[in-house]
Write an enzyme that holds these catalytic residues in place. Structure first.
Site, short mmCIF file in Angstrom:
data_model
loop_
_atom_site.label_atom_id
_atom_site.label_comp_id
_atom_site.label_asym_id
_atom_site.label_seq_id
_atom_site.Cartn_x
_atom_site.Cartn_y
_atom_site.Cartn_z
CG HIS A 1 36.01 39.01 30.07
ND1 HIS A 1 36.57 38.50 31.22
CD2 HIS A 1 37.01 39.60 29.39
CE1 HIS A 1 37.86 38.80 31.24
NE2 HIS A 1 38.16 39.46 30.15
CE LYS B 1 27.97 35.55 43.07
NZ LYS B 1 29.07 35.01 42.27
NE ARG B 2 27.80 45.98 39.58
CZ ARG B 2 28.20 46.98 38.81
NH1 ARG B 2 29.47 47.33 38.75
NH2 ARG B 2 27.32 47.68 38.12
CE LYS C 1 27.45 38.79 38.32
NZ LYS C 1 28.63 37.90 38.27
CB THR D 1 37.55 35.67 39.88
OG1 THR D 1 36.82 36.89 39.78
CG2 THR D 1 38.17 35.33 38.53
CE LYS E 1 39.03 37.50 43.76
NZ LYS E 1 38.40 38.74 43.29
#
Length: 842
Positions: free
Chosen positions: A378, A569-570, A575, A677, A681
């Site tokens: 992952h 998101k986290r 990110k 993911t 969405k």
């Protein structure tokens, strides 16, 4: 003009929610009242909203039980190959509405509760999220369970029943504060304890080597108590099982040490054993090598393998007689999928069971093990890779350490035979990392002990083969595969966005819910004015509903005509929430500079949790809230720009925010986000994406047409080239005046006037040691955001791009992902056939 429909009446018109037949509704009301009576007869005569929720949950659960029993009976009789998805995380969210969707009960329950004077949405809001995950990896496992059941696979999710899931996030004075998630406080109507399947799990002790084999002795025992949760497929009468283990101390725990007078303390010490399933580790993409975490990993693996082998040995439903003893057939009947390296102990544990307990010879056992297990990687971030200290292993799991050493010895023999004299390669490929303190590389263990290794998006799988696992790919290329992640369209479209599901169904029918590729049919409607209007109208309704929610919960007034620009998101440096912040500041400065220009109004929402020990991530949250304090209170800006931090982002908040989004921010440095993911969405729910060519964004651009996403920034090759050349943040800072202005404002305390140097660490990081090269993508990001603003001014063209995106979503159904796992890794064939309903007499 006719008065607007009530929420209930509007919901009634949505056909994808199922039929509300008169008999059906009457029966539901009767069952509801029966359950309510049982709830209240105990000690109260006034029902609370929670009582009503439990009554509804138990009423819906009754519709599951018959299908559940029948499905498991069917598996015992047909004896299909079974797949065991082992994960330390299952981020399930709420269960009630999802169950109603999959059983086609939603409209009937809505009508029944309405006739009883209740509002079903209010009852649904009483349910606690099952937050047994951190983010993507745990939510992926939940989507996979839904797809495996919907595709008729005999599948089991195995994990830990954490007493406390991911913490609840409060924002206090702009800072994240964690509070324990006591999600089981009021009980969980969806689980069933199964004490008859309790299993012992061993820790510590020592090994004894005898002529007839090895014994692991003087161990401490903890009991694993299973709790089963039903997992219904979409309208196919299949109900699979998620089995989560809870730790229990055995009755004789600590008492056998006949420590005179220590009885009370011995009973209190039972907590030590039961702490194993107390709390989820709250790290996303970060390895924390704590003994309790290794205990959790072995606990789930040991209990699960005992269950797998018990089920393999018995044949018919309800029978306890041993039927199968030939383990050579195990890979024909069992597939084990390891969700990341967290359950990697399954490999040495399966070897221990086969060799020490079932007395198979090593080579036979190893062949069975490899053919049974498969591993999903992952992440490529080095700090996330699990590397357990050998001395911790020796202490906690002495037999498993011996087995890992033997696996490694044989593995290195094979490497040496293939690459004679290549000592460097031997070191790189060893399961044991020498140096400082010796560590076991769990990813290497998983690759060697599995027949298939997969990444979770094409670009990620390619990076694994080219860099992280290059040596292993060269030696065994046949093992490496890609399985691009997906999301379940049941929760992430039908359930969270029924309005959009309905306008789609009006054009192409309802079958897309089972076969998301059918969304391609929407390309025929890209120039259809009525469809364009319907899609835009649904988005506007979702935005209004979310705006109301935000006003109720955060007391913030927002402009529903502004662009909803969302990054949820986290919180993590890779990110790049900080890149988003720099855009906000730049846009703010532009508005201030030319306040009379026609600016595209935006509401920027950022949400996500920071791991409690991740200082930089917590500072990033503080910066977002600080920017909001300044921007939101500047009268010159007005409602043309608002910044909101979405507190306590979780599955249930995602279900509200994602259908309301116009713009989806997917802006990680190329080569760092394995898949993502959330990106899928947003795409499915009618948002446009601004993103880098990273993770699944690459494939999203391929499916929808690159011109229908806002792609910017360095590609992986550019990042590599910049690494070779050397990344120097000052060059960008000196060359780009708007970037310099933004950084100077942050550094000078413009956003923290009471603590001018509050963000100096962040500025220092960005200027001198930013692994994720925020400044390198700043200029292109800002230019790309200008294009976003321009297009948003033309709602019709914007909505056409939205339709192309929705039409390109088929690939990103977890049904497609799971069908590929089934055929290409597990050797199983998915089916869309229905099982007979429990009331069908066969």
């Amino acid at each position: 003009m006719s008065k607007p429909l009530s929420d209930h009446d509007r919901r009634k018109q949505i056909s994808v929610r199922g039929l509300a037949g008169v008999e059906n509704v009457a029966e539901l009301k009767q069952n509801f009242n029966r359950h309510l009576h049982f709830t209240l007869v105990k000690d109260r005569n006034v029902a609370t909203k929670r009582d009503y929720y439990f009554a509804l949950a138990h009423t819906v659960r009754e519709h599951l039980i018959g299908r559940w029993i029948r499905t498991q009976q069917y598996y015992y009789e047909k004896d299909p190959k079974r797949v065991y998805y082992i994960s330390l995380e299952f981020y399930m969210g709420r269960t009630l509405q999802n169950t109603m969707v999959n059983l086609a009960l939603e409209n009937a329950c809505d009508e029944a509760t309405y006739q009883l004077g209740l509002d079903m949405e209010e009852l649904e809001d009483m349910e606690e999220d099952a937050g047994l995950g951190n983010g993507g990896l745990g939510r992926l496992a939940a989507c996979f369970l839904d797809s495996m059941a919907s595709l008729g696979l005999a599948a089991y999710g195995y994990g830990i029943r954490y007493e406390f899931g991911i913490f609840n996030q409060k924002i206090v004075n702009g800072w994240q504060v964690e509070e324990a998630d006591d999600w089981l406080r009021y009980g969980n109507p969806w689980e069933k304890a199964r004490p008859e399947y309790m299993r012992p799990v061993h820790f510590y002790g020592r090994t004894e080597h005898h002529p007839d084999g090895v014994k692991w002795v003087d161990t401490q025992v903890v009991l694993a108590l299973p709790y089963d949760t039903p997992v219904p497929g979409y309208r196919n009468n299949v109900v699979n099982t998620m089995r989560l283990w809870s730790a229990k101390a055995p009755c004789e725990f600590n008492l056998k040490d006949f420590n005179v007078g220590g009885y009370i303390q011995a009973v209190l010490d039972r907590n030590l054993a039961e702490n194993i399933s107390r709390v989820l580790y709250p790290n996303d993409n970060f390895f924390e090598g704590k003994e309790l975490r290794l205990k959790q990993e072995y606990f789930v693996v040991s209990a699960t393998l005992q269950d797998i082998i018990r089920r393999f040995k018995v044949s018919k439903f309800g029978s306890r007689e041993i039927a199968r003893t030939d383990f050579s057939k195990l890979p024909d009947k069992v597939a084990i999928q390891l969700n990341d390296t967290h359950p990697a102990m399954a490999i040495p544990e399966l070897m221990r069971v086969l060799v020490d307990e079932e007395k198979l010879d090593w080579d036979k056992a190893w062949d069975i093990c490899v053919r049974t297990c498969a591993y999903t990687n992952h992440t490529v971030l080095p700090e996330a890779l699990e590397r357990w200290p050998v001395d911790l292993f020796a202490h906690l799991l002495p037999r498993h350490l011996e087995i890992v050493y033997e696996i490694n010895r044989r593995h290195l023999e094979r490497v040496a035979a293939k690459y004679p004299g290549d000592f460097d390669r031997l070191c790189r490929m060893s399961l044991i990392e020498e140096g400082g303190q010796k560590r076991i590389n769990m990813a290497h263990l998983c690759i060697v002990g599995s027949h298939a290794v997969n990444g979770v998006a094409q670009i990620h799988s390619d990076i694994l083969k080219a860099t992280v696992f290059k040596d292993f790919y060269e030696m065994e290329p046949h093992k490496f595969q890609n399985k691009t992640n997906g999301i379940t369209p049941r929760r992430w479209l039908v359930m969270c966005n029924p309005g959009l599901a309905e306008v789609i169904a009006e054009r192409i029918g309802e079958d897309f819910i089972r076969d998301l590729d059918q969304l391609q049919g929407l390309r025929n409607y890209v120039n259809d004015d009525a469809f364009i209007r319907d899609v835009a109208k649904v988005k506007q309704e979702n935005k209004l509903k979310f705006a109301v929610h935000l006003e109720e919960h955060y007391k913030v007034k927002i402009n529903p005509n502004s662009m909803f620009d969302i990054q949820v998101k986290r919180i993590h440096e890779y990110k790049r929430q900080l890149l988003n912040c720099l855009h906000i500041i730049t846009y703010y400065n532009r508005i201030k500079k030319e306040p009379n220009k026609q600016w595209t109004p935006r509401t920027v929402m950022i949400g996500g949790k920071a791991a409690p020990g991740y200082h930089t991530a917590k500072m990033i949250i503080r910066m977002i809230t600080a920017i909001g304090e300044v921007v939101n209170n500047d009268p010159v800006v007005g409602d043309r720009l608002k910044v909101i931090f979405l507190e306590n982002y979780r599955v249930t908040l995602a279900e509200k925010a994602i259908p309301a989004a116009d713009l989806s921010e997917q802006i990680s440095t190329a080569g760092t986000e394995a898949s993502g993911t959330g990106n899928m969405k947003f795409m499915l729910n009618g948002a446009l994406t601004i993103g880098t060519m990273d993770g699944a964004n690459v494939e999203m651009a391929e499916e929808a047409g690159e011109g229908n996403l806002f792609i910017f920034g360095m590609r992986v090759d550019d990042v590599d080239a910049l690494d070779m050349k050397g990344y120097h943040a000052e060059e960008y800072y000196n060359r780009l005046p708007e970037l310099k202005q933004a950084i100077d404002q942050i550094a000078g305390g413009f956003f923290s006037p009471k603590q001018p140097d509050l963000f100096k660490e962040i500025v220092n990081m960005l200027m001198h040691h930013d692994r994720f090269k925020v400044f390198a993508d700043y200029e292109d990001y800002i230019k790309c955001q200008e294009k976003v603003n321009e297009l948003y001014k033309n709602p019709k063209e914007w909505t056409k791009k939205v339709i192309y995106n929705i039409a390109g979503c088929g690939k990103f159904s977890s049904d497609r992902t799971i069908a590929q796992y089934a055929r290409e890794i597990w050797g199983m064939e998915p089916t869309l056939e229905k099982l007979p309903a429990p009331d069908d007499k066969q």
